[in-house]
Scaffold this motif. Sequence first.
Motif, PDB file in Angstrom:
ATOM      1  N   GLU A 176      48.433  27.985  89.604  1.00 54.14           N
ATOM      2  CA  GLU A 176      48.994  26.648  89.625  1.00 54.14           C
ATOM      3  C   GLU A 176      49.337  26.289  91.049  1.00 54.14           C
ATOM      4  N   SER A 220      41.533  31.153  73.343  1.00 53.86           N
ATOM      5  CA  SER A 220      42.757  30.669  73.986  1.00 53.86           C
ATOM      6  C   SER A 220      42.608  30.699  75.502  1.00 53.86           C
ATOM      7  N   PHE A 221      43.411  29.865  76.147  1.00 54.86           N
ATOM      8  CA  PHE A 221      43.464  29.816  77.601  1.00 54.86           C
ATOM      9  C   PHE A 221      44.680  30.591  78.109  1.00 54.86           C
ATOM     10  N   THR A 222      44.491  31.274  79.223  1.00 55.00           N
ATOM     11  CA  THR A 222      45.587  31.954  79.901  1.00 55.00           C
ATOM     12  C   THR A 222      45.687  31.399  81.318  1.00 55.00           C
ATOM     13  N   LEU A 223      46.882  30.997  81.714  1.00 52.12           N
ATOM     14  CA  LEU A 223      47.092  30.418  83.037  1.00 52.12           C
ATOM     15  C   LEU A 223      46.800  31.457  84.119  1.00 52.12           C
ATOM     16  N   THR A 224      45.964  31.091  85.066  1.00 49.18           N
ATOM     17  CA  THR A 224      45.649  32.000  86.176  1.00 49.18           C
ATOM     18  C   THR A 224      46.280  31.540  87.478  1.00 49.18           C
ATOM     19  N   PHE A 282      39.489  31.548  80.065  1.00 41.83           N
ATOM     20  CA  PHE A 282      39.291  31.495  78.621  1.00 41.83           C
ATOM     21  C   PHE A 282      39.071  32.890  78.065  1.00 41.83           C
ATOM     22  N   SER A 283      39.668  33.165  76.926  1.00 35.17           N
ATOM     23  CA  SER A 283      39.615  34.506  76.335  1.00 35.17           C
ATOM     24  C   SER A 283      38.251  34.854  75.756  1.00 35.17           C
ATOM     25  N   LYS A 332      49.165  35.904  87.402  1.00 33.93           N
ATOM     26  CA  LYS A 332      49.141  37.306  86.975  1.00 33.93           C
ATOM     27  C   LYS A 332      49.642  38.229  88.077  1.00 33.93           C
ATOM     28  N   ASP A 357      43.652  27.480  71.325  1.00 33.25           N
ATOM     29  CA  ASP A 357      45.122  27.464  71.328  1.00 33.25           C
ATOM     30  C   ASP A 357      45.660  26.749  70.091  1.00 33.25           C
ATOM     31  N   TYR A 389      42.914  28.052  84.612  1.00 31.82           N
ATOM     32  CA  TYR A 389      43.046  28.887  83.416  1.00 31.82           C
ATOM     33  C   TYR A 389      41.780  29.726  83.227  1.00 31.82           C
ATOM     34  N   LYS A 397      38.897  25.053  81.968  1.00 29.21           N
ATOM     35  CA  LYS A 397      40.129  24.344  82.302  1.00 29.21           C
ATOM     36  C   LYS A 397      40.612  24.872  83.636  1.00 29.21           C
TER      37      LYS A 397
END
Length: 201
Positions: free
Chosen positions: A120, A114-118, A94-95, A134, A66, A92, A89
């Motif tokens: 919360e 990069s990390f994408t939030l999955t 990881f790509s 998502k 990121d 999240y 993380k």
Amino acid sequence: MTSLTSLPRKVPSTTSNSFDSAIKDQAILYVPSAALEAYSSKTPWSDFYDIVALNIPKHQLAYYVDDTLYKSFTLEEGEYITPEPAPEKEGYIFSGWSEIPERMPKHDVTVSGSFTLTSEQLALDGIQYTLWVKEKTAEIVGFDVTDGFTGQVSIPSTVTKDGTSFDVTRIGDSAFSKCENLTSVTIPESISFIGESAFAN
């Protein structure tokens, strides 16, 4: 022979008599600095009169996550690159790393990911949710009895966090277990799955 230059960073296999004793007694062995210790500890290479590290140019291998520096290494030209394990993380995905060369080229290398939030977490009216970003859905994962709890729970069909709406579709395993004061529950039409022991005890 007064000198021998061995460029492989993985020490080549040899027989016990690959090199004449006279060669080992008088020849200087030049090896990549990254492999100096390996050559110095393996016979017959370790028997050479002197073992010297080659002055091979070095370059920077930098990993960014990121757009922030994650790790960096200094490697010799031609040195094999062992890709760094993907970072983790919670909540999240990881790509994966961008393309990584097999060997260190004659220039610096930048690798990125990069990390994408999955998911919360959200707590609302005593109900604890995992929000799947998502899918825009929510799963009930727990329940905390609040002050003044009447024993009645009405599960909402949607919950909202930071302006984003999530459909409540699942009641997870053991979500309401051990809630002894629970007397009634209203399950909305949006619920499509109720997990194991959701209402145990």
